[in-house]
Scaffold this motif. Sequence first.
Motif, PDB file in Angstrom:
ATOM      1  N   MET A 172       1.474  -1.188  -0.087  1.00 47.38           N
ATOM      2  CA  MET A 172      -0.048  -0.403   0.176  1.00 47.38           C
ATOM      3  C   MET A 172       0.659   1.343  -0.572  1.00 47.38           C
ATOM      4  O   MET A 172       2.036   1.061   0.898  1.00 47.38           O
ATOM      5  N   LYS A 173       0.583   2.415  -0.719  1.00 47.41           N
ATOM      6  CA  LYS A 173       1.157   3.418  -1.103  1.00 47.41           C
ATOM      7  C   LYS A 173       0.428   4.216   0.513  1.00 47.41           C
ATOM      8  O   LYS A 173      -0.423   4.330   0.824  1.00 47.41           O
ATOM      9  N   ASN A 174       1.680   4.878   0.761  1.00 41.93           N
ATOM     10  CA  ASN A 174       0.924   6.363   1.980  1.00 41.93           C
ATOM     11  C   ASN A 174       0.707   7.182   1.084  1.00 41.93           C
ATOM     12  O   ASN A 174       0.563   7.431  -0.080  1.00 41.93           O
ATOM     13  N   LEU A 175      -0.225   8.544   1.584  1.00 40.33           N
ATOM     14  CA  LEU A 175      -0.349   9.662   0.845  1.00 40.33           C
ATOM     15  C   LEU A 175       0.366  10.916   1.563  1.00 40.33           C
ATOM     16  O   LEU A 175       1.157  10.938   2.566  1.00 40.33           O
ATOM     17  N   LYS A 176       1.124  11.462   0.218  1.00 48.07           N
ATOM     18  CA  LYS A 176       1.863  12.797   0.955  1.00 48.07           C
ATOM     19  C   LYS A 176       0.607  13.646   0.846  1.00 48.07           C
ATOM     20  O   LYS A 176       0.597  14.199  -0.335  1.00 48.07           O
ATOM     21  N   ILE A 177       0.524  14.769   1.624  1.00 50.26           N
ATOM     22  CA  ILE A 177      -0.150  16.135   1.951  1.00 50.26           C
ATOM     23  C   ILE A 177       0.955  17.178   2.103  1.00 50.26           C
ATOM     24  O   ILE A 177       0.885  16.645   3.569  1.00 50.26           O
ATOM     25  N   GLY A 178       1.656  17.362   1.348  1.00 50.42           N
ATOM     26  CA  GLY A 178       3.263  18.788   1.084  1.00 50.42           C
ATOM     27  C   GLY A 178       4.083  18.212   1.768  1.00 50.42           C
ATOM     28  O   GLY A 178       4.872  17.122   1.710  1.00 50.42           O
ATOM     29  N   ASP A 179       4.192  17.905   2.942  1.00 50.34           N
ATOM     30  CA  ASP A 179       5.684  17.639   3.649  1.00 50.34           C
ATOM     31  C   ASP A 179       5.241  16.875   4.378  1.00 50.34           C
ATOM     32  O   ASP A 179       6.192  15.736   5.126  1.00 50.34           O
ATOM     33  N   LYS A 180       4.446  16.614   4.471  1.00 49.65           N
ATOM     34  CA  LYS A 180       3.445  15.253   5.527  1.00 49.65           C
ATOM     35  C   LYS A 180       3.388  14.095   4.677  1.00 49.65           C
ATOM     36  O   LYS A 180       3.392  14.353   3.557  1.00 49.65           O
ATOM     37  N   LEU A 181       3.420  13.194   4.959  1.00 54.46           N
ATOM     38  CA  LEU A 181       3.323  11.666   4.895  1.00 54.46           C
ATOM     39  C   LEU A 181       2.293  10.816   5.831  1.00 54.46           C
ATOM     40  O   LEU A 181       2.388  10.828   7.198  1.00 54.46           O
ATOM     41  N   THR A 182       1.003   9.908   5.519  1.00 53.01           N
ATOM     42  CA  THR A 182       0.168   9.413   6.043  1.00 53.01           C
ATOM     43  C   THR A 182       0.978   7.763   6.233  1.00 53.01           C
ATOM     44  O   THR A 182       1.907   7.970   5.881  1.00 53.01           O
ATOM     45  N   ARG A 183       0.590   6.954   7.670  1.00 54.98           N
ATOM     46  CA  ARG A 183       1.330   5.871   7.794  1.00 54.98           C
ATOM     47  C   ARG A 183       0.812   4.442   6.898  1.00 54.98           C
ATOM     48  O   ARG A 183       0.762   3.672   7.019  1.00 54.98           O
ATOM     49  N   ILE A 184      -0.937   5.409   7.264  1.00 61.45           N
ATOM     50  CA  ILE A 184      -1.635   4.434   5.720  1.00 61.45           C
ATOM     51  C   ILE A 184      -2.218   4.707   4.975  1.00 61.45           C
ATOM     52  O   ILE A 184      -2.857   6.178   5.284  1.00 61.45           O
ATOM     53  N   PRO A 185      -3.002   4.338   3.917  1.00 66.05           N
ATOM     54  CA  PRO A 185      -3.452   5.115   2.787  1.00 66.05           C
ATOM     55  C   PRO A 185      -5.079   5.264   3.134  1.00 66.05           C
ATOM     56  O   PRO A 185      -6.191   5.227   2.992  1.00 66.05           O
ATOM     57  N   LEU A 186      -5.220   6.368   3.882  1.00 62.00           N
ATOM     58  CA  LEU A 186      -6.826   6.635   4.914  1.00 62.00           C
ATOM     59  C   LEU A 186      -7.299   7.954   5.181  1.00 62.00           C
ATOM     60  O   LEU A 186      -6.594   9.099   5.315  1.00 62.00           O
ATOM     61  N   ILE A 187      -8.621   8.468   4.482  1.00 62.21           N
ATOM     62  CA  ILE A 187      -8.746   9.657   4.724  1.00 62.21           C
ATOM     63  C   ILE A 187     -10.226   9.451   5.280  1.00 62.21           C
ATOM     64  O   ILE A 187     -10.738   8.599   4.872  1.00 62.21           O
ATOM     65  N   GLN A 188     -10.094  10.123   6.460  1.00 61.02           N
ATOM     66  CA  GLN A 188     -12.095  10.678   7.319  1.00 61.02           C
ATOM     67  C   GLN A 188     -12.899  10.753   6.586  1.00 61.02           C
ATOM     68  O   GLN A 188     -11.817  11.956   6.573  1.00 61.02           O
ATOM     69  N   GLY A 189     -13.768  10.243   6.236  1.00 63.62           N
ATOM     70  CA  GLY A 189     -14.226  11.425   5.244  1.00 63.62           C
ATOM     71  C   GLY A 189     -15.250  12.862   5.824  1.00 63.62           C
ATOM     72  O   GLY A 189     -15.595  12.484   7.886  1.00 63.62           O
ATOM     73  N   GLY A 190     -15.532  13.870   5.750  1.00 60.19           N
ATOM     74  CA  GLY A 190     -15.859  14.696   6.704  1.00 60.19           C
ATOM     75  C   GLY A 190     -17.304  15.311   6.614  1.00 60.19           C
ATOM     76  O   GLY A 190     -18.172  14.762   5.660  1.00 60.19           O
ATOM     77  N   MET A 191     -18.332  14.707   7.948  1.00 66.75           N
ATOM     78  CA  MET A 191     -19.845  14.076   7.691  1.00 66.75           C
ATOM     79  C   MET A 191     -19.540  15.564   8.401  1.00 66.75           C
ATOM     80  O   MET A 191     -19.629  16.267   9.844  1.00 66.75           O
ATOM     81  N   GLY A 192     -21.445  16.360   8.298  1.00 66.29           N
ATOM     82  CA  GLY A 192     -22.420  17.213   9.367  1.00 66.29           C
ATOM     83  C   GLY A 192     -23.185  16.625   9.381  1.00 66.29           C
ATOM     84  O   GLY A 192     -23.385  15.975   8.335  1.00 66.29           O
ATOM     85  N   VAL A 193     -24.309  17.247   9.890  1.00 66.60           N
ATOM     86  CA  VAL A 193     -23.334  18.694  11.092  1.00 66.60           C
ATOM     87  C   VAL A 193     -22.464  17.679  12.030  1.00 66.60           C
ATOM     88  O   VAL A 193     -24.018  17.277  12.617  1.00 66.60           O
ATOM     89  N   GLY A 194     -21.922  18.208  12.813  1.00 63.00           N
ATOM     90  CA  GLY A 194     -21.588  17.778  14.095  1.00 63.00           C
ATOM     91  C   GLY A 194     -20.750  16.448  14.292  1.00 63.00           C
ATOM     92  O   GLY A 194     -20.295  15.741  15.253  1.00 63.00           O
ATOM     93  N   ILE A 195     -20.745  15.617  12.548  1.00 59.71           N
ATOM     94  CA  ILE A 195     -20.220  14.380  13.272  1.00 59.71           C
ATOM     95  C   ILE A 195     -19.009  13.860  13.335  1.00 59.71           C
ATOM     96  O   ILE A 195     -18.219  13.835  13.723  1.00 59.71           O
ATOM     97  N   SER A 196     -18.116  15.080  12.791  1.00 60.43           N
ATOM     98  CA  SER A 196     -16.712  15.285  12.068  1.00 60.43           C
ATOM     99  C   SER A 196     -16.168  16.418  12.884  1.00 60.43           C
ATOM    100  O   SER A 196     -16.133  17.211  12.077  1.00 60.43           O
ATOM    101  N   LEU A 197     -16.086  16.220  14.062  1.00 60.90           N
ATOM    102  CA  LEU A 197     -15.485  17.855  14.270  1.00 60.90           C
ATOM    103  C   LEU A 197     -14.030  17.374  14.699  1.00 60.90           C
ATOM    104  O   LEU A 197     -13.474  16.273  14.003  1.00 60.90           O
ATOM    105  N   GLY A 198     -13.534  18.203  15.974  1.00 57.85           N
ATOM    106  CA  GLY A 198     -11.823  18.109  15.870  1.00 57.85           C
ATOM    107  C   GLY A 198     -11.473  16.815  16.880  1.00 57.85           C
ATOM    108  O   GLY A 198     -10.338  16.088  16.352  1.00 57.85           O
ATOM    109  N   ARG A 199     -13.079  16.065  17.432  1.00 60.73           N
ATOM    110  CA  ARG A 199     -11.987  14.799  18.746  1.00 60.73           C
ATOM    111  C   ARG A 199     -12.231  13.828  17.290  1.00 60.73           C
ATOM    112  O   ARG A 199     -10.818  13.161  18.066  1.00 60.73           O
TER     113      ARG A 199
END
Length: 350
Positions: free
Chosen positions: A1-28
């Motif tokens: 599996m590839k890691n995802l490169k975002i700017g100068d940062k690299l993920t350890r797993i190729p995963l994005i957590q989807g953004g869910m509103g209202v209030g499901i995907s917040l800071g925690r």
Amino acid sequence: MKNLKIGDKLTRIPLIQGGMGVGISLGRLAGSVAKEGGIGIISTAQIGYREADFDADPEKANLRAIDSEMKKARAISPDGIIGYNVMTALKEHAAHVKAAVKAGADIIISGAGLPTDLPALTEGSRTKIAPIVSTDKSANVILKYWDRKYKRTADLVVIEGPEAGGHLGFKKEEISEYTPETYGEEIRRIIQTVKKYGEKYGVEIPVVVAGGIYDSSDVKRVLDLGADGVQVATRFVTTEECDADIKYKEAYINASQEDIRIVKSPVGMPGRAILNPLMKRVADGVKIPHTPCHRCLAKCSPADIPYCITDGLINAVKGNVEEGLLFCGAKAWKAQKIDTVREAVQELFA
């Protein structure tokens, strides 16, 4: 599996957590996913609903919460990759993008329409940008537009398929027409289109697939199609770290496959949600009284809507699941228990 490169940062797993509103995907939730090596995403949709002045001044409440929720996420994962989902359909889309950049977003992901102005709104910042597309046609349109108008391309592309939750980038009849095989071919076409623009700009543009990604077999299926990673939303709702009320999470656990339906949002877009008393009344043509306008969706006409999407989503996230709009992915019925983000990640990448 590839890691995802975002700017100068690299993920350890190729995963994005989807953004869910209202209030499901917040800071925690976003901070917890970033801590496990993925990309945590905060949804800006009515993000300030818990602020004391939300009813009086939703715009100020939302902008304040965009900053405070990032601070919460950074406290959990100081060095992780954390960004925002900012819907193009929002009335205050531009203000939310600018606030997300100011808050230190590593990436902004934008869908619910084509984010034509995203490069201009983020110009001069370190924030990376990613459009959400559902078809090869939409991928061609947005990448060609950015190429011609801004002389740049995407930093990442999210392909959101017909099994996703919330608002969908398809006509209602298209959703049932696609099969895993035919949509797999669409994914391959989009990947080739993105690759073409990557080659033009001498960069590698990661392509991430969303919609119906619930377990490790789903992850394997889309990686085998040539995707660089996955975006997962529904699977993280039933985690301890998800920002929603426990009754919202239990609604997923209690839902059967037959309870998950395609519904029409107040602005006419198809979406996927759990059939509950609110949705049954709406389907029967009952017009639901609502609060004064909270200035959420640009194309909403408060006098004409059958119910208020802000009211429905806030009711849901606060635990009023009978009167709430319970957006979910096609595989929400698979949820059996409340677990942790770490356990969910381990299951996805077993």
